[in-house]
Design a protein around this motif. Structure first.
Motif, PDB file in Angstrom:
ATOM      1  N   GLY A   1      -6.640  32.741  -6.669  1.00 49.68           N
ATOM      2  CA  GLY A   1      -5.572  32.525  -7.634  1.00 49.68           C
ATOM      3  C   GLY A   1      -5.474  33.696  -8.584  1.00 49.68           C
ATOM      4  N   CYS A   2      -4.664  33.516  -9.624  1.00 47.11           N
ATOM      5  CA  CYS A   2      -4.402  34.615 -10.566  1.00 47.11           C
ATOM      6  C   CYS A   2      -5.679  35.072 -11.264  1.00 47.11           C
ATOM      7  N   ARG A   3      -6.598  34.148 -11.497  1.00 47.58           N
ATOM      8  CA  ARG A   3      -7.801  34.496 -12.221  1.00 47.58           C
ATOM      9  C   ARG A   3      -8.670  35.462 -11.413  1.00 47.58           C
TER      10      ARG A   3
ATOM     11  N   ALA B   1      -6.697  42.218 -18.341  1.00 48.84           N
ATOM     12  CA  ALA B   1      -6.552  42.364 -16.881  1.00 48.84           C
ATOM     13  C   ALA B   1      -5.357  41.554 -16.382  1.00 48.84           C
ATOM     14  N   GLN B   2      -5.137  40.394 -17.002  1.00 48.66           N
ATOM     15  CA  GLN B   2      -4.001  39.540 -16.612  1.00 48.66           C
ATOM     16  C   GLN B   2      -2.658  40.235 -16.887  1.00 48.66           C
ATOM     17  N   ARG B   3      -2.642  41.064 -17.944  1.00 54.97           N
ATOM     18  CA  ARG B   3      -1.398  41.787 -18.253  1.00 54.97           C
ATOM     19  C   ARG B   3      -1.241  43.027 -17.378  1.00 54.97           C
TER      20      ARG B   3
ATOM     21  N   VAL C   1       4.152  35.361 -13.164  1.00 56.04           N
ATOM     22  CA  VAL C   1       3.704  36.747 -13.035  1.00 56.04           C
ATOM     23  C   VAL C   1       4.873  37.608 -12.570  1.00 56.04           C
ATOM     24  N   PRO C   2       5.294  38.556 -13.395  1.00 58.76           N
ATOM     25  CA  PRO C   2       6.443  39.364 -12.998  1.00 58.76           C
ATOM     26  C   PRO C   2       6.178  40.078 -11.676  1.00 58.76           C
ATOM     27  N   GLY C   3       7.095  39.940 -10.745  1.00 58.16           N
ATOM     28  CA  GLY C   3       6.990  40.663  -9.474  1.00 58.16           C
ATOM     29  C   GLY C   3       6.255  39.915  -8.380  1.00 58.16           C
TER      30      GLY C   3
ATOM     31  N   VAL D   1       0.712  28.771  -6.863  1.00 56.81           N
ATOM     32  CA  VAL D   1      -0.302  29.804  -7.107  1.00 56.81           C
ATOM     33  C   VAL D   1      -0.881  29.541  -8.488  1.00 56.81           C
ATOM     34  N   GLY D   2      -2.077  28.988  -8.517  1.00 60.04           N
ATOM     35  CA  GLY D   2      -2.690  28.627  -9.791  1.00 60.04           C
ATOM     36  C   GLY D   2      -3.675  29.683 -10.254  1.00 60.04           C
ATOM     37  N   ALA D   3      -4.550  29.265 -11.162  1.00 60.10           N
ATOM     38  CA  ALA D   3      -5.571  30.190 -11.652  1.00 60.10           C
ATOM     39  C   ALA D   3      -6.684  30.362 -10.632  1.00 60.10           C
ATOM     40  N   GLY D   4      -7.023  29.248  -9.910  1.00 59.89           N
ATOM     41  CA  GLY D   4      -8.176  29.308  -9.022  1.00 59.89           C
ATOM     42  C   GLY D   4      -7.905  28.970  -7.576  1.00 59.89           C
TER      43      GLY D   4
ATOM     44  N   GLY E   1       3.274  27.061 -10.533  1.00 56.97           N
ATOM     45  CA  GLY E   1       1.946  27.440 -11.029  1.00 56.97           C
ATOM     46  C   GLY E   1       2.042  28.722 -11.845  1.00 56.97           C
ATOM     47  N   GLY E   2       0.904  29.143 -12.370  1.00 58.28           N
ATOM     48  CA  GLY E   2       0.874  30.348 -13.195  1.00 58.28           C
ATOM     49  C   GLY E   2       1.420  31.564 -12.472  1.00 58.28           C
ATOM     50  N   GLY E   3       1.255  31.611 -11.160  1.00 57.78           N
ATOM     51  CA  GLY E   3       1.751  32.749 -10.373  1.00 57.78           C
ATOM     52  C   GLY E   3       3.248  32.937 -10.497  1.00 57.78           C
ATOM     53  N   ALA E   4       3.965  31.831 -10.742  1.00 56.25           N
ATOM     54  CA  ALA E   4       5.419  31.930 -10.879  1.00 56.25           C
ATOM     55  C   ALA E   4       5.815  32.684 -12.135  1.00 56.25           C
TER      56      ALA E   4
ATOM     57  N   ILE F   1      -2.258  13.069 -14.274  1.00 53.25           N
ATOM     58  CA  ILE F   1      -3.264  14.042 -14.698  1.00 53.25           C
ATOM     59  C   ILE F   1      -3.306  15.203 -13.716  1.00 53.25           C
ATOM     60  N   ASP F   2      -3.132  16.412 -14.247  1.00 54.40           N
ATOM     61  CA  ASP F   2      -3.311  17.629 -13.449  1.00 54.40           C
ATOM     62  C   ASP F   2      -4.502  18.368 -14.070  1.00 54.40           C
ATOM     63  N   LEU F   3      -5.668  18.176 -13.457  1.00 50.37           N
ATOM     64  CA  LEU F   3      -6.882  18.816 -13.961  1.00 50.37           C
ATOM     65  C   LEU F   3      -7.050  20.128 -13.211  1.00 50.37           C
ATOM     66  N   GLY F   4      -6.675  21.237 -13.877  1.00 52.91           N
ATOM     67  CA  GLY F   4      -6.657  22.531 -13.197  1.00 52.91           C
ATOM     68  C   GLY F   4      -7.779  23.448 -13.641  1.00 52.91           C
ATOM     69  N   THR F   5      -7.924  24.546 -12.919  1.00 55.30           N
ATOM     70  CA  THR F   5      -8.965  25.524 -13.212  1.00 55.30           C
ATOM     71  C   THR F   5      -8.792  26.127 -14.605  1.00 55.30           C
ATOM     72  N   ALA F   6      -7.552  26.420 -14.969  1.00 50.63           N
ATOM     73  CA  ALA F   6      -7.290  27.058 -16.264  1.00 50.63           C
ATOM     74  C   ALA F   6      -6.796  26.073 -17.307  1.00 50.63           C
ATOM     75  N   ASN F   7      -6.074  25.038 -16.865  1.00 53.59           N
ATOM     76  CA  ASN F   7      -5.423  24.137 -17.827  1.00 53.59           C
ATOM     77  C   ASN F   7      -5.482  22.692 -17.366  1.00 53.59           C
ATOM     78  N   VAL F   8      -5.599  21.793 -18.354  1.00 53.88           N
ATOM     79  CA  VAL F   8      -5.487  20.368 -18.060  1.00 53.88           C
ATOM     80  C   VAL F   8      -4.166  19.889 -18.649  1.00 53.88           C
ATOM     81  N   ARG F   9      -3.432  19.130 -17.822  1.00 55.45           N
ATOM     82  CA  ARG F   9      -2.111  18.663 -18.268  1.00 55.45           C
ATOM     83  C   ARG F   9      -1.983  17.171 -18.030  1.00 55.45           C
ATOM     84  N   LEU F  10      -1.391  16.489 -19.020  1.00 56.32           N
ATOM     85  CA  LEU F  10      -1.109  15.069 -18.880  1.00 56.32           C
ATOM     86  C   LEU F  10       0.388  14.874 -19.041  1.00 56.32           C
TER      87      LEU F  10
ATOM     88  N   GLY G   1     -11.944  27.442  -8.739  1.00 59.54           N
ATOM     89  CA  GLY G   1     -11.301  27.350  -7.428  1.00 59.54           C
ATOM     90  C   GLY G   1     -10.544  26.041  -7.230  1.00 59.54           C
ATOM     91  N   GLY G   2     -10.063  25.452  -8.323  1.00 65.05           N
ATOM     92  CA  GLY G   2      -9.253  24.234  -8.221  1.00 65.05           C
ATOM     93  C   GLY G   2     -10.049  22.945  -8.129  1.00 65.05           C
ATOM     94  N   VAL G   3     -11.392  23.031  -8.107  1.00 63.16           N
ATOM     95  CA  VAL G   3     -12.195  21.820  -7.951  1.00 63.16           C
ATOM     96  C   VAL G   3     -13.263  21.737  -9.044  1.00 63.16           C
TER      97      VAL G   3
HETATM   98  N1  LIG Z   1       2.655  36.083 -17.344  1.00 64.88           N
HETATM   99  C1  LIG Z   1       1.520  36.014 -16.637  1.00 64.88           C
HETATM  100  N2  LIG Z   1       0.934  37.136 -16.163  1.00 64.88           N
HETATM  101  C2  LIG Z   1      -0.204  37.082 -15.440  1.00 64.88           C
HETATM  102  N3  LIG Z   1      -0.844  35.924 -15.145  1.00 64.88           N
HETATM  103  C3  LIG Z   1      -0.316  34.785 -15.611  1.00 64.88           C
HETATM  104  C4  LIG Z   1       0.890  34.758 -16.372  1.00 64.88           C
HETATM  105  N4  LIG Z   1       1.163  33.471 -16.683  1.00 64.88           N
HETATM  106  C5  LIG Z   1       0.164  32.728 -16.133  1.00 64.88           C
HETATM  107  N5  LIG Z   1      -0.718  33.515 -15.503  1.00 64.88           N
HETATM  108  C6  LIG Z   1      -1.928  33.103 -14.760  1.00 64.88           C
HETATM  109  O1  LIG Z   1      -1.774  31.760 -14.406  1.00 64.88           O
HETATM  110  C7  LIG Z   1      -2.969  31.037 -14.693  1.00 64.88           C
HETATM  111  C8  LIG Z   1      -2.647  29.620 -15.025  1.00 64.88           C
HETATM  112  O2  LIG Z   1      -2.023  29.054 -13.904  1.00 64.88           O
HETATM  113  P1  LIG Z   1      -1.995  27.476 -13.720  1.00 64.88           P
HETATM  114  O3  LIG Z   1      -1.730  26.838 -15.024  1.00 64.88           O
HETATM  115  O4  LIG Z   1      -1.079  27.199 -12.586  1.00 64.88           O
HETATM  116  O5  LIG Z   1      -3.508  27.212 -13.293  1.00 64.88           O
HETATM  117  P2  LIG Z   1      -4.237  25.820 -13.074  1.00 64.88           P
HETATM  118  O6  LIG Z   1      -3.246  24.812 -12.631  1.00 64.88           O
HETATM  119  O7  LIG Z   1      -5.048  25.486 -14.268  1.00 64.88           O
HETATM  120  O8  LIG Z   1      -5.243  26.231 -11.926  1.00 64.88           O
HETATM  121  P3  LIG Z   1      -5.434  25.710 -10.426  1.00 64.88           P
HETATM  122  O9  LIG Z   1      -4.219  24.949 -10.018  1.00 64.88           O
HETATM  123  O10 LIG Z   1      -5.629  26.938  -9.638  1.00 64.88           O
HETATM  124  O11 LIG Z   1      -6.671  24.866 -10.471  1.00 64.88           O
HETATM  125  C9  LIG Z   1      -3.563  31.791 -15.875  1.00 64.88           C
HETATM  126  O12 LIG Z   1      -4.953  31.619 -15.916  1.00 64.88           O
HETATM  127  C10 LIG Z   1      -3.185  33.217 -15.574  1.00 64.88           C
HETATM  128  O13 LIG Z   1      -4.182  33.780 -14.745  1.00 64.88           O
END
Ligand SMILES: Nc1ncnc2c1ncn2[C@@H]1O[C@H](COP(=O)(O)OP(=O)(O)OP(=O)(O)O)[C@@H](O)[C@H]1O
Ligand SMILES: [Mg+2]
Length: 333
Positions: A184-186, A209-211, A291-293, A160-163, A286-289, A15-24, A73-75
């Motif tokens: 994080g990205c959020r 804003a994310q784009r 993000v272009p650039g 680099v996650g969302a939080g 993580g989501g940061g990977a 279980i990866d319970l994340g700020t933006a996404n939950v994954r099993l 913030g990941g928690v």
């Molecule tokens: N192409 C993209 N451009 C900009 N941001 C993106 C892109 N793809 C993903 N993200 C960002 O990545 C976030 C998701 O990342 P991830 O799934 O790693 O988070 P998480 O594991 O739920 O959170 P955390 O680990 O911080 O608790 C999205 O909310 C978004 O902000």
């Protein structure tokens, strides 16, 4: 330190319970669920929807429902919502019933003892077996990124996650040095959205804003960006040109913090392992990977080569699941 040893009684479900996404994920099937960490509840607090469906309801018919993101913030910040989300997620993969699944959960290295316990409580209360097996999140991420974590040589992962942003140097099956920051990205997207509203009177559409912010990372970014949104006063749609440098200044602090996390983890590692990493670079997940650039930006900020493994978003879930078959995770001392 949490390490790996020969299998004794291995968990069934990661279980990866994340700020933006939950994954099993499971050892047999890999990723089995990937949904937004959001729950929709009615006035009595009963769950109406979760995941993508909750996101859809929040956008299209929010009246009478309350929407809660259980983590920030990941928690875990809302225990009841976290229990509801994990219980719902377990039901989606038919992992509920009389035989409670034995789960392994990834926990941020930067979580406090209280935060760690909240995550464990949420997952066990949702219907998994107690005690829960817990693994440090960057170790799962390193395995999912394909790093040779069992080797005596040092390798490094940056998630680099969302939080939350976490980095670790791993060797001999465990985390030997780490660093973490609640950024994080959020947060980066949130800064851009707030800036556009306060400075330019423009409310951005969800996801805009994310784009936009990755555009500030483009090599030699300069000139202007066309930003569209809703005028705060008139409510009318309008577009305006914003300087790339203006937005780059807005996102500078959290981006700097992400690179600092990686540098700190490296500085805390024994010199020989740090030397291994200096040669090899780090794996960005993580989501940061996505993000272009951002990879290039972090490479400049750490003076390390940065590479993105296949499937970086699911590295934590599939990494902890991948080790289920061969190894059990040592309990915390
Ligand atoms: N192409 C993209 N451009 C900009 N941001 C993106 C892109 N793809 C993903 N993200 C960002 O990545 C976030 C998701 O990342 P991830 O799934 O790693 O988070 P998480 O594991 O739920 O959170 P955390 O680990 O911080 O608790 C999205 O909310 C978004 O902000
Ligand atoms: Mg994550």
């Amino acid at each position: 330190m949490i390490g790996l040893r020969a299998r004794s009684s291995a968990p069934d479900l990661a279980i990866d319970l994340g700020t933006a996404n939950v994954r099993l994920a499971t050892a047999r099937s890999g990723l089995v669920l990937d949904q937004p960490s959001l729950v929709a509840r009615d006035g009595r607090g009963s769950l109406v929807a979760a995941g993508h469906e909750a996101v859809h309801l929040a956008r299209h018919s929010p009246s009478g429902l309350s929407f809660t993101a259980p983590l920030a913030g990941g928690v875990v910040v809302d225990l009841d919502a976290a229990v509801a989300l994990v219980h719902w997620a377990l039901r989606q993969v038919a992992a509920t019933g009389r035989r409670r699944p034995h789960a392994v959960a990834s926990v941020p290295v930067g979580a406090t003892e209280v935060e760690r316990r909240a995550l464990e409580t949420a997952i066990v209360s949702a219907g998994t077996r107690s005690p829960l097996t817990v693994v440090e999140e960057p170790l799962s991420a390193a395995i999912g990124a394909g790093l040779a974590v069992a080797d005596p040589y040092g390798s490094m992962v940056l998630d680099v996650g969302a939080g939350i942003t976490e980095a670790a140097v791993v060797a001999e099956g465990g985390v030997v040095a780490s660093s973490s920051a609640r950024v994080g990205c959020r947060a980066v997207a949130g800064l851009v959205a707030r800036h556009m509203s306060r400075r330019h009177g423009l409310t951005l559409r969800p996801g805009a804003a994310q784009r936009i912010w990755p555009r500030t990372l483009a090599p030699g970014a300069g000139g202007g960006l066309t930003v569209e949104g809703c005028d705060v006063r008139s409510g009318q749609f309008r577009a305006l040109e914003v300087g790339c440098e203006e937005l780059a200044a807005v996102v500078q602090t959290p981006l700097h913090a992400m690179a600092t996390v990686a540098r700190e983890a490296l500085e805390r590692a024994p010199i020989d392992l740090a030397a291994d990493v200096a040669g090899q670079g780090l794996a960005l997940v993580g989501g940061g990977a996505r993000v272009p650039g951002l990879g290039a930006h972090l490479s400049a900020g750490t003076a390390l080569p940065v590479r993105v493994p296949p499937d970086p978003l699911h590295a934590v879930a599939t990494g902890s699941a991948a080790c289920l078959r061969q190894v059990a995770v040592l309990p915390r001392p």
